[in-house]
Design a protein around this motif. Structure first.
Motif, PDB file in Angstrom:
ATOM      1  N   ALA A   1     -12.668   8.200   9.704  1.00  0.00           N
ATOM      2  CA  ALA A   1     -13.886   8.434   8.921  1.00  0.00           C
ATOM      3  C   ALA A   1     -13.882   7.730   7.571  1.00  0.00           C
ATOM      4  O   ALA A   1     -14.913   7.676   6.908  1.00  0.00           O
ATOM      5  CB  ALA A   1     -14.079   9.934   8.718  1.00  0.00           C
ATOM      6  N   ALA A   2     -12.749   7.185   7.151  1.00  0.00           N
ATOM      7  CA  ALA A   2     -12.643   6.572   5.825  1.00  0.00           C
ATOM      8  C   ALA A   2     -13.234   5.170   5.802  1.00  0.00           C
ATOM      9  O   ALA A   2     -13.292   4.484   6.828  1.00  0.00           O
ATOM     10  CB  ALA A   2     -11.183   6.516   5.396  1.00  0.00           C
ATOM     11  N   ASP A   3     -13.654   4.734   4.607  1.00  0.00           N
ATOM     12  CA  ASP A   3     -14.084   3.345   4.454  1.00  0.00           C
ATOM     13  C   ASP A   3     -12.919   2.389   4.699  1.00  0.00           C
ATOM     14  O   ASP A   3     -13.100   1.292   5.233  1.00  0.00           O
ATOM     15  CB  ASP A   3     -14.630   3.112   3.035  1.00  0.00           C
ATOM     16  CG  ASP A   3     -15.934   3.862   2.789  1.00  0.00           C
ATOM     17  OD1 ASP A   3     -16.739   3.974   3.734  1.00  0.00           O
ATOM     18  OD2 ASP A   3     -16.134   4.327   1.657  1.00  0.00           O
ATOM     19  N   LEU A   4     -11.728   2.798   4.298  1.00  0.00           N
ATOM     20  CA  LEU A   4     -10.529   1.991   4.509  1.00  0.00           C
ATOM     21  C   LEU A   4      -9.351   2.937   4.688  1.00  0.00           C
ATOM     22  O   LEU A   4      -9.195   3.889   3.922  1.00  0.00           O
ATOM     23  CB  LEU A   4     -10.276   1.068   3.313  1.00  0.00           C
ATOM     24  CG  LEU A   4      -9.056   0.148   3.386  1.00  0.00           C
ATOM     25  CD1 LEU A   4      -9.179  -0.831   4.550  1.00  0.00           C
ATOM     26  CD2 LEU A   4      -8.876  -0.612   2.072  1.00  0.00           C
ATOM     27  N   ALA A   5      -8.542   2.681   5.702  1.00  0.00           N
ATOM     28  CA  ALA A   5      -7.370   3.513   5.959  1.00  0.00           C
ATOM     29  C   ALA A   5      -6.098   2.751   5.603  1.00  0.00           C
ATOM     30  O   ALA A   5      -5.906   1.610   6.043  1.00  0.00           O
ATOM     31  CB  ALA A   5      -7.331   3.945   7.424  1.00  0.00           C
ATOM     32  N   LEU A   6      -5.258   3.370   4.788  1.00  0.00           N
ATOM     33  CA  LEU A   6      -3.918   2.860   4.516  1.00  0.00           C
ATOM     34  C   LEU A   6      -2.974   3.640   5.423  1.00  0.00           C
ATOM     35  O   LEU A   6      -2.591   4.775   5.129  1.00  0.00           O
ATOM     36  CB  LEU A   6      -3.549   3.056   3.051  1.00  0.00           C
ATOM     37  CG  LEU A   6      -4.441   2.366   2.014  1.00  0.00           C
ATOM     38  CD1 LEU A   6      -3.911   2.602   0.599  1.00  0.00           C
ATOM     39  CD2 LEU A   6      -4.549   0.866   2.295  1.00  0.00           C
ATOM     40  N   VAL A   7      -2.648   3.044   6.559  1.00  0.00           N
ATOM     41  CA  VAL A   7      -1.836   3.727   7.566  1.00  0.00           C
ATOM     42  C   VAL A   7      -0.365   3.432   7.291  1.00  0.00           C
ATOM     43  O   VAL A   7       0.072   2.279   7.369  1.00  0.00           O
ATOM     44  CB  VAL A   7      -2.225   3.287   8.987  1.00  0.00           C
ATOM     45  CG1 VAL A   7      -1.376   4.030  10.018  1.00  0.00           C
ATOM     46  CG2 VAL A   7      -3.715   3.536   9.230  1.00  0.00           C
ATOM     47  N   THR A   8       0.373   4.463   6.942  1.00  0.00           N
ATOM     48  CA  THR A   8       1.798   4.294   6.680  1.00  0.00           C
ATOM     49  C   THR A   8       2.532   4.079   7.994  1.00  0.00           C
ATOM     50  O   THR A   8       2.062   4.469   9.065  1.00  0.00           O
ATOM     51  CB  THR A   8       2.364   5.509   5.940  1.00  0.00           C
ATOM     52  OG1 THR A   8       2.142   6.693   6.709  1.00  0.00           O
ATOM     53  CG2 THR A   8       1.676   5.667   4.581  1.00  0.00           C
TER      54      THR A   8
END
Length: 351
Positions: free
Chosen positions: A130-137
């Motif tokens: 749902a985010a505009d941008l995901a920082l996936v660890t």
């Protein structure tokens, strides 16, 4: 030594950090573009993720010159407040990406004009989607309930975010490159860890303190002691500690102090160590710091050779090692603390 899942996952952190840096550093231009025209960054998180967000807030303000703050999820989920967030970037932090309160708060923020960034270890989660941008660890699967490699990779995401929004993106690259090696060194040497665990086991009363960029690390150490070792712990900024609570320190208290090796807080943390000894604390344990700080405490657990801005990415490791050792010493299972699960929902179903 008994091998626990927590110990194994602590040992996996150098590779997890390296993977996460490789994945997230290329996203800095996108982060910069997303934040254009926005004046403030607000973080939404709970638990260990909240401690990572505290580091993110300090780093944004100190390194990037961007105002940051911690949002209260209940403002969205319970009060349903109508706020103008058109000048805000909201960063939602959740290891699982499925904590309902955090997912709901992110949706509320977007509906009120915020641009949204998700920091999560699951790219397929509701939060990431749902985010505009995901920082996936890139921590990989984490089986022990206490967050170790998922927490430390969240710190990596915070450093990447702050660097992206700074006037000179890339200024932290040299320091970030050294983090995996420093973490590996701290894990292999374990210097002071077992003695620190022994001192902590001597009394149930524990006080944890730090300040500034490393304050989130101090709070994370306190949280780990509470959830993994079932100890009542107070985690306080040394500034707040001096505003009254220091009066309770006596021979029943062990003080765990966290400091970077440089920066403006080292002198204050060193003086605090001296003060606590004068007040009769059962023991003072120092994680990190410089030689003066190490000399001021009863037990010194060396930290990373990294400057203050990025030190938290490795400074938490000696604390993790100490907590794991203490849990075993107390006959507890650090992998599955009593009453906890991997995905935490803040409120009961239907509330």
């Amino acid at each position: 030594m008994t091998h626990t899942i927590m110990a194994r996952e602590i040992a996996e952190q150098p590779e997890a950090i390296a993977r996460t840096l490789e994945s997230l550093l290329p996203l800095r231009p996108e982060l910069k573009t997303l934040a254009e025209g926005r004046r403030v960054v607000l973080f939404v998180a709970r638990g260990s993720s909240d401690n990572a967000a505290i580091y993110g807030r300090y780093l944004l303000e100190v390194h990037a010159g961007v105002p940051g703050g911690l949002a209260a999820p209940s403002v969205a989920t319970h009060y349903h407040a109508d706020l103008d967030l058109s000048e805000a970037v909201v960063v939602s932090v959740s290891q699982s990406g499925e904590t309902e309160e955090i997912v709901e708060t992110q949706a509320w923020a977007a509906a009120h004009g915020a641009r949204t960034i998700a920091v999560t270890n699951d790219g397929g989660s509701a939060l990431a989607g749902a985010a505009d941008l995901a920082l996936v660890t890139r921590a990989g699967a984490e089986l022990a309930v206490p967050a170790t490699k998922s927490y430390i990779t969240q710190l990596v995401a915070m450093a990447v975010l702050a660097d992206a929004l700074s006037a000179k993106p890339g200024a932290l690259d040299g320091d970030l490159d050294r983090v995996p090696g420093e973490v590996q060194r701290l894990i292999e040497r374990r210097e002071g860890v077992d003695e620190a665990a022994e001192r902590l086991a001597s009394t149930p009363e524990t006080l944890v303190s730090g300040r500034g960029v490393t304050f989130g690390t101090a709070l994370e150490a306190a949280l780990k002691l509470e959830e993994t070792c079932l100890r009542p712990v107070r985690g306080l900024s040394y500034a707040d500690l001096r505003h009254g609570p220091i009066a309770v320190v006596d021979a029943e208290h062990v003080a765990l102090l966290v400091s970077a090796a440089d920066g403006p807080m080292v002198a204050g943390m060193t003086e605090l160590a001296h003060d606590l000894r004068r007040r009769g604390a059962a023991a003072t344990i120092g994680i990190g710091g410089d030689s003066g700080f190490a000399g001021a405490v009863d037990v010194s657990v060396p930290g990373p050779e990294l400057r203050e801005l990025v030190a938290p990415l490795a400074l938490v490791v000696p604390a993790q090692l100490t907590v794991e050792a203490l849990a075993r010493r107390l006959g507890l299972d650090p992998d599955a603390p009593r009453g906890l699960s991997k995905v935490t929902q803040t409120d009961p179903a239907g509330s």
